[in-house]
Design an enzyme around this catalytic site. Structure first.
Site, PDB file in Angstrom:
ATOM      1  N   CYS A 116       0.814  -1.223   0.000  1.00  0.00           N
ATOM      2  CA  CYS A 116       0.000   0.000   0.000  1.00  0.00           C
ATOM      3  C   CYS A 116       0.846   1.271   0.000  1.00  0.00           C
ATOM      4  O   CYS A 116       0.338   2.352  -0.260  1.00  0.00           O
ATOM      5  CB  CYS A 116      -0.961  -0.015   1.185  1.00  0.00           C
ATOM      6  SG  CYS A 116      -2.164  -1.354   1.037  1.00  0.00           S
ATOM      7  N   HIS A 257      -3.453   7.163   1.838  1.00  0.00           N
ATOM      8  CA  HIS A 257      -3.787   5.834   1.336  1.00  0.00           C
ATOM      9  C   HIS A 257      -5.155   5.456   1.895  1.00  0.00           C
ATOM     10  O   HIS A 257      -5.483   5.785   3.038  1.00  0.00           O
ATOM     11  CB  HIS A 257      -2.730   4.819   1.772  1.00  0.00           C
ATOM     12  CG  HIS A 257      -3.143   3.408   1.497  1.00  0.00           C
ATOM     13  ND1 HIS A 257      -3.467   2.988   0.235  1.00  0.00           N
ATOM     14  CD2 HIS A 257      -3.338   2.345   2.320  1.00  0.00           C
ATOM     15  CE1 HIS A 257      -3.840   1.721   0.282  1.00  0.00           C
ATOM     16  NE2 HIS A 257      -3.763   1.316   1.543  1.00  0.00           N
ATOM     17  N   ASN A 287      -9.952  -0.475  -0.970  1.00  0.00           N
ATOM     18  CA  ASN A 287      -8.497  -0.342  -0.928  1.00  0.00           C
ATOM     19  C   ASN A 287      -7.921  -0.878  -2.242  1.00  0.00           C
ATOM     20  O   ASN A 287      -7.937  -2.079  -2.487  1.00  0.00           O
ATOM     21  CB  ASN A 287      -7.962  -1.134   0.267  1.00  0.00           C
ATOM     22  CG  ASN A 287      -6.458  -0.992   0.434  1.00  0.00           C
ATOM     23  OD1 ASN A 287      -5.777  -0.480  -0.457  1.00  0.00           O
ATOM     24  ND2 ASN A 287      -5.950  -1.442   1.563  1.00  0.00           N
TER      25      ASN A 287
HETATM   26  N1  COA Z   1     -18.492  -8.326   8.499  1.00  0.00           N
HETATM   27  C1  COA Z   1     -18.918  -8.515   9.753  1.00  0.00           C
HETATM   28  N2  COA Z   1     -18.072  -8.798  10.764  1.00  0.00           N
HETATM   29  C2  COA Z   1     -16.765  -8.857  10.479  1.00  0.00           C
HETATM   30  C3  COA Z   1     -16.266  -8.674   9.188  1.00  0.00           C
HETATM   31  C4  COA Z   1     -17.195  -8.406   8.172  1.00  0.00           C
HETATM   32  N3  COA Z   1     -16.825  -8.203   6.902  1.00  0.00           N
HETATM   33  N4  COA Z   1     -14.939  -8.788   9.206  1.00  0.00           N
HETATM   34  C5  COA Z   1     -14.592  -9.058  10.474  1.00  0.00           C
HETATM   35  N5  COA Z   1     -15.696  -9.109  11.241  1.00  0.00           N
HETATM   36  C6  COA Z   1     -15.800  -9.400  12.662  1.00  0.00           C
HETATM   37  C7  COA Z   1     -14.591 -10.102  13.186  1.00  0.00           C
HETATM   38  O1  COA Z   1     -14.687 -11.470  12.923  1.00  0.00           O
HETATM   39  C8  COA Z   1     -14.677  -9.773  14.653  1.00  0.00           C
HETATM   40  O2  COA Z   1     -15.583 -10.672  15.246  1.00  0.00           O
HETATM   41  P1  COA Z   1     -15.251 -11.346  16.651  1.00  0.00           P
HETATM   42  O3  COA Z   1     -15.106 -10.199  17.607  1.00  0.00           O
HETATM   43  O4  COA Z   1     -16.428 -12.202  16.874  1.00  0.00           O
HETATM   44  O5  COA Z   1     -13.965 -12.084  16.428  1.00  0.00           O
HETATM   45  C9  COA Z   1     -15.316  -8.383  14.691  1.00  0.00           C
HETATM   46  O6  COA Z   1     -15.882  -8.190  13.398  1.00  0.00           O
HETATM   47  C10 COA Z   1     -14.338  -7.295  14.981  1.00  0.00           C
HETATM   48  O7  COA Z   1     -13.184  -7.528  14.241  1.00  0.00           O
HETATM   49  P2  COA Z   1     -12.021  -6.490  14.255  1.00  0.00           P
HETATM   50  O8  COA Z   1     -10.832  -7.081  13.597  1.00  0.00           O
HETATM   51  O9  COA Z   1     -11.860  -5.923  15.642  1.00  0.00           O
HETATM   52  O10 COA Z   1     -12.634  -5.356  13.374  1.00  0.00           O
HETATM   53  P3  COA Z   1     -11.984  -3.969  13.142  1.00  0.00           P
HETATM   54  O11 COA Z   1     -12.829  -2.937  13.723  1.00  0.00           O
HETATM   55  O12 COA Z   1     -10.541  -3.959  13.497  1.00  0.00           O
HETATM   56  O13 COA Z   1     -12.077  -3.843  11.563  1.00  0.00           O
HETATM   57  C11 COA Z   1     -10.606  -4.066   9.690  1.00  0.00           C
HETATM   58  C12 COA Z   1     -11.425  -4.778  10.737  1.00  0.00           C
HETATM   59  C13 COA Z   1      -9.889  -5.065   8.796  1.00  0.00           C
HETATM   60  C14 COA Z   1     -11.538  -3.201   8.863  1.00  0.00           C
HETATM   61  C15 COA Z   1      -9.570  -3.152  10.409  1.00  0.00           C
HETATM   62  O14 COA Z   1      -8.919  -3.906  11.377  1.00  0.00           O
HETATM   63  C16 COA Z   1      -8.561  -2.535   9.514  1.00  0.00           C
HETATM   64  O15 COA Z   1      -8.875  -1.676   8.720  1.00  0.00           O
HETATM   65  N6  COA Z   1      -7.265  -2.906   9.680  1.00  0.00           N
HETATM   66  C17 COA Z   1      -6.156  -2.248   9.033  1.00  0.00           C
HETATM   67  C18 COA Z   1      -6.173  -2.318   7.549  1.00  0.00           C
HETATM   68  C19 COA Z   1      -4.936  -1.668   7.002  1.00  0.00           C
HETATM   69  O16 COA Z   1      -4.653  -0.533   7.274  1.00  0.00           O
HETATM   70  N7  COA Z   1      -4.153  -2.394   6.251  1.00  0.00           N
HETATM   71  C20 COA Z   1      -2.894  -1.849   5.809  1.00  0.00           C
HETATM   72  C21 COA Z   1      -2.919  -1.411   4.454  1.00  0.00           C
HETATM   73  S1  COA Z   1      -3.568  -2.625   3.395  1.00  0.00           S
END
Ligand code: COA
Length: 333
Positions: A116, A257, A287
């Site tokens: 990214c 980004h 993304n």
């Molecule tokens: N729909 C519904 N629930 C979902 C889901 C979806 N698409 N994806 C994950 N969940 C669930 C998880 O399983 C988790 O459930 P659990 O608590 O029962 O295990 C819950 O939602 C919370 O997950 P969590 O990982 O805490 O969510 P989050 O708020 O962190 O959001 C991302 C997830 C991926 C959106 C976030 O972590 C993120 O943006 N991470 C960084 C991405 C990034 O910057 N990458 C670098 C560049 S690519």
């Protein structure tokens, strides 16, 4: 003889967005998720899927779109740098395929892998070639076909990514207060386990086992990456602003980004920048990895929202870990 100092400036932009739209409803049908969760946790409403073609096709379309807006001919291009983590093949480099597709018969080129942060890393690399005085026209294109490595049974990752390409043309200027003025770039390979694609390389060559274990798809520990990304992108953006004696009022736009709207908001807050001065396209495209930043630049420029001399702060965080920020003075009228 004292050689003239040069900066690299962006003199043209272009983009390619595939037609096929994958909206949140589509994901509600294939994994356990819902529109409300996706929008509130990420900011994404739609992303695009490249159905007929590969990363090199998208990159070539973006460059041809760029060339339409200039008098520059393909044969005048000196260098093509393709930022991507989804190359058409391991080798030859996607840049070779792009060179052929656009008829840039006098260009050399290479791929740059920084996930990214790919566009920022490639922008600095291209700018260095310009600043050396040796090359006059360098294309930097971010192109990623993320749908080709997305596991459509994994709700944690499949909802996040989309396909797109966007390109800029770098040319020299003797005005050292124009173009790419400063960059801060970093890598920290200790982050390799949180975001990766495990197989297909020399560590885990492709086998039935790697396919069965879904090791050719994006793996992300979202929570772990979120924690470092939110701090990494905010800190580096603030640092590049301060290093260049810019106050938030001096910045026309933050160009972040587009991985997660919450990370973008935190970065803008840290810099003291209001929402109307933050470029956003995550709702439309998700993304798109190396394409997000040049896509923002291209769309905002074409919408008449950028003017020559605008101070822009570009910022990214990605797999590696890789991260960085740049101070760019916009140079197209
Ligand atoms: N729909 C519904 N629930 C979902 C889901 C979806 N698409 N994806 C994950 N969940 C669930 C998880 O399983 C988790 O459930 P659990 O608590 O029962 O295990 C819950 O939602 C919370 O997950 P969590 O990982 O805490 O969510 P989050 O708020 O962190 O959001 C991302 C997830 C991926 C959106 C976030 O972590 C993120 O943006 N991470 C960084 C991405 C990034 O910057 N990458 C670098 C560049 S690519």
């Amino acid at each position: 003889m004292q050689s003239t100092k040069l900066n690299a400036q962006i003199t043209a932009v272009g983009m390619y967005i595939p037609e096929k739209i994958l909206d949140n409803k589509y994901f509600e049908e294939i994994v356990e998720t819902n529109d409300e969760w996706i929008v509130s946790r990420t900011g994404i409403k739609e992303r695009r899927k490249m159905e007929n073609g590969a990363t090199s096709d998208m990159a070539a379309y973006a460059i041809l779109d760029l060339l339409k807006s200039t008098s520059v001919k393909p044969e005048e291009i000196d260098v093509i740098i393709v930022a991507t983590v989804t190359p058409d093949m391991f080798f030859p480099a996607t840049a070779c395929l792009v060179q052929d597709k656009i008829g840039a018969k006098n260009a050399w080129g290479f791929d740059l892998s920084a996930a990214c942060s790919g566009f920022l890393f490639a922008l600095q690399t291209g700018a260095s070639l310009i600043e050396s005085g040796r090359y006059k026209k360098v294309i930097v294109v971010g192109s990623d076909k993320m749908t080709s490595i997305s596991d459509y049974t994994d709700r944690n990752t499949c909802i996040l990514f989309g396909d797109a390409a966007s390109a800029v043309l770098l040319e020299p200027t003797e005005d050292l207060n124009m173009g790419l003025i400063d960059t801060l770039l970093f890598t920290d390979g200790s982050g390799k386990d949180a975001l990766n694609m495990k197989a297909g390389g020399s560590l885990n060559p492709a086998s039935h086992e790697t396919v069965d274990n879904k090791m050719h798809y994006i793996y992300q520990d979202g929570k772990a990456v979120f924690k470092v990304a939110v701090k990494g992108m905010a800190d580096i953006s603030y640092e590049v602003m301060k290093k260049n004696n810019l106050e938030s009022d001096d910045v026309a736009y933050l160009v972040p980004h587009q991985a997660n709207l919450r990370i973008i908001d935190a970065t803008a807050n840290r810099m003291g920048i209001s929402k109307d001065k933050v470029m956003i396209n995550i709702h439309k495209y998700g993304n798109t990895t190396a394409a997000t930043i040049p896509l923002c630049l291209t769309e905002y420029y074409r919408d008449g929202k950028l003017k020559k001399g605008d101070n822009l702060i570009l910022a990214a965080f990605g797999a590696g870990y890789t991260w960085g920020a740049a101070y760019l003075k916009w140079s197209i009228d």
